[in-house]
Design a protein around this motif. Structure first.
Motif, PDB file in Angstrom:
ATOM      1  N   ASP A 103     -63.306 -51.997 -31.873  1.00  0.00           N
ATOM      2  CA  ASP A 103     -63.993 -51.749 -30.613  1.00  0.00           C
ATOM      3  C   ASP A 103     -63.231 -50.751 -29.728  1.00  0.00           C
ATOM      4  OD1 ASP A 103     -66.055 -51.973 -28.894  1.00  0.00           O
ATOM      5  OD2 ASP A 103     -65.350 -53.804 -27.905  1.00  0.00           O
ATOM      6  N   GLU A 104     -62.734 -49.715 -30.358  1.00  0.00           N
ATOM      7  CA  GLU A 104     -61.989 -48.704 -29.602  1.00  0.00           C
ATOM      8  C   GLU A 104     -62.705 -47.359 -29.580  1.00  0.00           C
ATOM      9  OE1 GLU A 104     -57.441 -50.116 -30.749  1.00  0.00           O
ATOM     10  OE2 GLU A 104     -58.309 -48.303 -31.604  1.00  0.00           O
ATOM     11  N   LEU A 105     -63.924 -47.305 -30.051  1.00  0.00           N
ATOM     12  CA  LEU A 105     -64.555 -45.994 -30.251  1.00  0.00           C
ATOM     13  C   LEU A 105     -65.454 -45.575 -29.090  1.00  0.00           C
ATOM     14  CD1 LEU A 105     -64.628 -43.779 -32.414  1.00  0.00           C
ATOM     15  CD2 LEU A 105     -66.661 -44.872 -33.362  1.00  0.00           C
ATOM     16  N   ASP A 106     -65.745 -46.505 -28.163  1.00  0.00           N
ATOM     17  CA  ASP A 106     -66.690 -46.201 -27.082  1.00  0.00           C
ATOM     18  C   ASP A 106     -68.050 -45.798 -27.653  1.00  0.00           C
ATOM     19  OD1 ASP A 106     -64.503 -46.484 -25.191  1.00  0.00           O
ATOM     20  OD2 ASP A 106     -63.913 -44.456 -25.761  1.00  0.00           O
ATOM     21  N   ALA A 107     -68.342 -46.251 -28.852  1.00  0.00           N
ATOM     22  CA  ALA A 107     -69.600 -45.882 -29.497  1.00  0.00           C
ATOM     23  C   ALA A 107     -69.936 -46.905 -30.573  1.00  0.00           C
ATOM     24  CB  ALA A 107     -69.485 -44.491 -30.132  1.00  0.00           C
ATOM     25  N   PRO A 156     -80.033 -41.771 -32.786  1.00  0.00           N
ATOM     26  CA  PRO A 156     -78.687 -41.732 -32.196  1.00  0.00           C
ATOM     27  C   PRO A 156     -78.631 -40.761 -31.029  1.00  0.00           C
ATOM     28  CG  PRO A 156     -78.734 -40.388 -34.154  1.00  0.00           C
ATOM     29  CD  PRO A 156     -80.077 -41.074 -34.091  1.00  0.00           C
ATOM     30  N   GLU A 157     -77.658 -40.988 -30.139  1.00  0.00           N
ATOM     31  CA  GLU A 157     -77.452 -40.045 -29.041  1.00  0.00           C
ATOM     32  C   GLU A 157     -76.582 -38.869 -29.487  1.00  0.00           C
ATOM     33  OE1 GLU A 157     -76.438 -43.762 -26.936  1.00  0.00           O
ATOM     34  OE2 GLU A 157     -76.800 -42.515 -25.163  1.00  0.00           O
ATOM     35  N   TYR A 158     -75.660 -39.150 -30.391  1.00  0.00           N
ATOM     36  CA  TYR A 158     -74.777 -38.087 -30.880  1.00  0.00           C
ATOM     37  C   TYR A 158     -74.668 -38.133 -32.393  1.00  0.00           C
ATOM     38  CZ  TYR A 158     -73.143 -37.170 -26.128  1.00  0.00           C
ATOM     39  OH  TYR A 158     -73.083 -36.830 -24.810  1.00  0.00           O
ATOM     40  N   LEU A 159     -74.555 -36.961 -32.983  1.00  0.00           N
ATOM     41  CA  LEU A 159     -74.194 -36.846 -34.397  1.00  0.00           C
ATOM     42  C   LEU A 159     -72.734 -36.375 -34.453  1.00  0.00           C
ATOM     43  CD1 LEU A 159     -77.299 -34.908 -35.804  1.00  0.00           C
ATOM     44  CD2 LEU A 159     -77.067 -37.350 -35.261  1.00  0.00           C
ATOM     45  N   VAL A 160     -71.955 -37.035 -35.284  1.00  0.00           N
ATOM     46  CA  VAL A 160     -70.554 -36.654 -35.432  1.00  0.00           C
ATOM     47  C   VAL A 160     -70.330 -36.129 -36.845  1.00  0.00           C
ATOM     48  CG1 VAL A 160     -68.162 -37.464 -35.438  1.00  0.00           C
ATOM     49  CG2 VAL A 160     -69.785 -38.329 -33.727  1.00  0.00           C
ATOM     50  N   LEU A 161     -70.007 -34.853 -36.959  1.00  0.00           N
ATOM     51  CA  LEU A 161     -69.754 -34.246 -38.268  1.00  0.00           C
ATOM     52  C   LEU A 161     -68.269 -34.388 -38.584  1.00  0.00           C
ATOM     53  CD1 LEU A 161     -71.868 -30.951 -37.916  1.00  0.00           C
ATOM     54  CD2 LEU A 161     -72.646 -33.297 -38.324  1.00  0.00           C
ATOM     55  N   ALA A 162     -67.953 -35.430 -39.362  1.00  0.00           N
ATOM     56  CA  ALA A 162     -66.559 -35.779 -39.628  1.00  0.00           C
ATOM     57  C   ALA A 162     -66.133 -35.210 -40.975  1.00  0.00           C
ATOM     58  CB  ALA A 162     -66.391 -37.305 -39.570  1.00  0.00           C
ATOM     59  N   ILE A 224     -65.915 -25.422 -27.317  1.00  0.00           N
ATOM     60  CA  ILE A 224     -64.744 -26.143 -27.836  1.00  0.00           C
ATOM     61  C   ILE A 224     -64.402 -27.311 -26.916  1.00  0.00           C
ATOM     62  CG2 ILE A 224     -62.250 -25.937 -28.236  1.00  0.00           C
ATOM     63  CD1 ILE A 224     -62.787 -23.026 -29.112  1.00  0.00           C
ATOM     64  N   ILE A 225     -64.167 -28.474 -27.513  1.00  0.00           N
ATOM     65  CA  ILE A 225     -63.816 -29.664 -26.739  1.00  0.00           C
ATOM     66  C   ILE A 225     -62.311 -29.929 -26.791  1.00  0.00           C
ATOM     67  CG2 ILE A 225     -64.300 -32.129 -26.402  1.00  0.00           C
ATOM     68  CD1 ILE A 225     -66.853 -31.577 -28.226  1.00  0.00           C
ATOM     69  N   LEU A 257     -63.978 -37.077 -29.186  1.00  0.00           N
ATOM     70  CA  LEU A 257     -65.024 -38.095 -29.064  1.00  0.00           C
ATOM     71  C   LEU A 257     -64.756 -39.002 -27.867  1.00  0.00           C
ATOM     72  CD1 LEU A 257     -65.678 -39.052 -32.791  1.00  0.00           C
ATOM     73  CD2 LEU A 257     -66.980 -37.488 -31.316  1.00  0.00           C
ATOM     74  N   LYS A 258     -63.496 -39.321 -27.636  1.00  0.00           N
ATOM     75  CA  LYS A 258     -63.147 -40.143 -26.467  1.00  0.00           C
ATOM     76  C   LYS A 258     -63.628 -39.449 -25.190  1.00  0.00           C
ATOM     77  CE  LYS A 258     -59.193 -42.778 -24.733  1.00  0.00           C
ATOM     78  NZ  LYS A 258     -59.636 -44.099 -25.211  1.00  0.00           N
TER      79      LYS A 258
END
Lengths: 275, 275, 275, 275
Positions: A103-107, A156-162, A224-225, A257-258
């Motif tokens: 439970d550390e992902l905020d997602a 989903p609200e976000y897609l994460v390309l990992a 860029i983030i 992501l955070k």
């Protein structure tokens, strides 16, 4: 009760005063406030405040006080729903899964989608749906349509390309404007495109890096983030660099992501403003 | 007496053995030895050793023992003669002058050449000749010929471009093959060319950098010697980045020159091997 | 076939020559060789070589050629057997488990031992034995004896303390001399002991760090293997620092284990020599 | 016209509102505003604003609007008067002199004081008074009194200890409370006291650092302003570390002075708040 207010729009005299005035009238206490005015006179502000009172009334008062053209978001949803895209590399995905499990992902990871089934065993350990959608024997459009149908299940609200090693079409990206986060395994804008570690080796750089960014129409060119780097020397082959770089990729993606999931990232043209 | 042996050439079984054998026969003690074999099977070695004995005999024995095609350099000159090129920025130059004044540069600054006279007062504090060779009213060739005539006075071993803001022609570079060190104010290969901080600002990067490299025919594309980076955020304008970046430029150039002047840098194609 | 030779002992003229001589006679090709002579004249060398031939004959020849007092290890076991110790924090453990699951750890995790059962669910996902050995209602000696009995089942080569929050007695440590690796959540020697992030907060430092080290008799004072740091500012509470620091702890522990498990770490008094 | 307002005191509801209200009434536009509330409920804010209007009236209105106990400073003096203290090392001093010569220091170097005359030639190049006040044949008090008499000529706002290798007494420090900035050549609180690089070598650390801090009664224990680090390995002797560390010392001291001289540093107990 604690609230978050996000605000952006054209700069104007009195914006901070007007916001703090409304909050003061509603007996709210500002915990933190961070703002930025760009050289092009765009105003961005993130305010955390707390107090009793009706958030709806607060936002209404804000809208009636502030000039038109200002965007306001009060209390965006805390935990974002996300779908993670991978190909065959487990590093970034493993990091996300462990963080999510504690439970550390905020997602909430709703599902993992991959064009290979390599990582299914890992994902299944964590009880998360894994969708193997091969790109083989499909046109690019057919493949993306299959993905979009799967995404329709989750919304989903976000897609994460990992470490998803396929280029997305403009059509696909436009379904999720500024809602796709990618980790690129180079210090952008150096080494755009395929095989950045090979490119880095060939160029003989002494530092390699990773970049987390929003995906826009042009590959590797969105806002860029976060970025980070690591020193290398002539002894490392392109493969050594790829191995060494994975740590940086993981930590940069996690950091980005955070920031995104905590609503700290505003987009301003092709740049990010992080408050 | 302490000696330095530099050696490179095609890899071969027994190279290390043969060198240590000769040194052993001459009763020399190896203080440190560092070697590298590239994936393309080129061998590079740097050996420090000490002992009584005739260096000329040692090198002769090495040549007669080692296969042909191996390059050897024994005891390269300790203090290099250099000429420094600048335009208007004082930061890198100031660093070099201070180091030189306290005998920390491993080099003798014979002269400073500039296309402006801005930095003459600084250079004169340190009693070093300053040659103001304006590029105005001259063709590029005329300007470079004037510079070459001045260089003929000094016959320097290395040229150090310490923020010299003009591109050198291939003709000029060929007078000093692998003997021109430049500091570029970006993390190459990102932001090649003019105004890299402006480019970095426009791209919205979160890290800026600097690169020291040998100059070859193509601008900003020679072998990289050293790089370093610094974190930035959206608040920094291009000018802020330029100011912040100067510290990195200075320390990267200093680090690169220390390596070059201590004979630690081999050139291998477009890459450096640093031993 | 590829071999690794580790060697250390008092420095002596001809050590490198003698080793390369033996390898040359056995028709071995040196891939890489790295050595170090300490100011106190101790010699350390790590050699990778390859070729046909009998390793036993090579080592015998080496022993008969080299002076007495030199330690030699040829081809140390590739994959180390390890037991991991944890308390309640999952970050370092999660990293190790993922790496292990994808065969990237250079080690076999035989079991995880904890004084709490918090992390049992995570460990069980990976099919690794988890031993919950509570310290409650036990003297320190009773607790350590229970642990030692469990270790007797596995006979690990290394113990990895992956955020194990209990001090080990000298008696316990002497069972595994230089074979216990700990990750300490500060930049040692700053903030020895409990609650280093709280200490860091109180002192107002601008950088926090993590240190991987061998455990010796004195808590937090054994030879340091790897360290890394991260910038912080006044806004971070001790808890924020602890959260931020976990990434550094993970990567430092991973880096240290990679070095130890690849037989790159020599111990020299209270320092490490990494070749 | 551009103004800077610094404000600190006990936290209170409406502080930001009240300040922005006054600025709004005076028709000022806020350029940037940064604030921090400590866990112990102390409020710190730095505001840059611009507009026509009388600064005196603004500050009066602020005082009459804000609760008692709030400290306000409007438009602190731009260029600080400083005296630099050195012993024999030129690195930090050289950096300060070059920056000063090109008007980049945000300060006026009124004089340099040293207990040796080693650096007189360097200082004289820049036309700055150099006071050689030897500590030999003097008690500590006599030496400090001689220094204080010299300082009386200049009445500097800040003293900068740029590698001044003598401990100042509490009595002396109390003449310049929170106005003495020191550069310590270690990553505090590691290696307090003399010879930190020797200590770092003995401890076998893998990273060395430097710390700029205000001087208070206890040596090396005042509020930290800036820190930075550099990686080292076992090959570096204590002397090598000292040489390598100088770059870090220079850049950390420069960074800290920039923050202090631009009025960005608040002191909060033994910590700094940097806005």
């Amino acid at each position: 009760m604690k609230h978050i207010l996000l605000m952006n729009g054209p700069d104007n005299k009195g914006l901070i005063y007007n916001v703090t005035h409304v909050l003061y009238n509603h007996n709210q206490n500002i915990i933190s406030q961070d703002e930025y005015v760009s050289p092009s006179k765009q105003f961005f502000m993130r305010t955390e405040f707390e107090g009793e009172g009706d958030p709806e009334k607060i936002i209404n008062d804000l809208y009636s006080t502030l000039p038109t053209g200002i965007n306001l978001r009060l209390n965006p949803k805390k935990k974002k729903d996300i779908v993670v895209f991978v190909t065959k590399e487990h590093d970034c995905l493993g990091e996300l899964l462990i963080r999510y499990a504690f439970d550390e992902l905020d997602a909430t990871i709703q599902a993992v989608i991959s064009n290979y089934n390599t990582l299914q065993p890992l994902v299944s350990k964590f009880g998360i749906p894994f969708h193997f959608i091969s790109h083989e024997h499909k046109t690019r459009n057919e493949h993306e349509e299959a993905i979009l149908r799967t995404l329709d299940i989750y919304k989903p609200e976000y897609l994460v390309l990992a470490k998803y090693m396929r280029v997305l079409t403009t059509d696909f990206v436009q379904h999720y404007p500024h809602r796709i986060v990618n980790i690129h395994h180079s210090f952008l804008p150096a080494f755009i495109g395929a095989n950045p570690y090979r490119q880095a080796y060939e160029r003989g750089v002494k530092i390699i890096g990773a970049t987390a960014h929003f995906v826009n129409d042009n590959l590797d060119e969105g806002p860029i983030i976060a970025q980070d780097v690591k020193e290398v020397d002539h002894r490392l082959t392109a493969i050594d660099m790829a191995t060494l770089g994975k740590d940086t990729e993981k930590s940069v993606l996690s950091k980005a992501l955070k920031l995104v999931f905590n609503d700290r990232v505003f987009i301003h043209g092709n740049r990010t403003v992080i408050l």
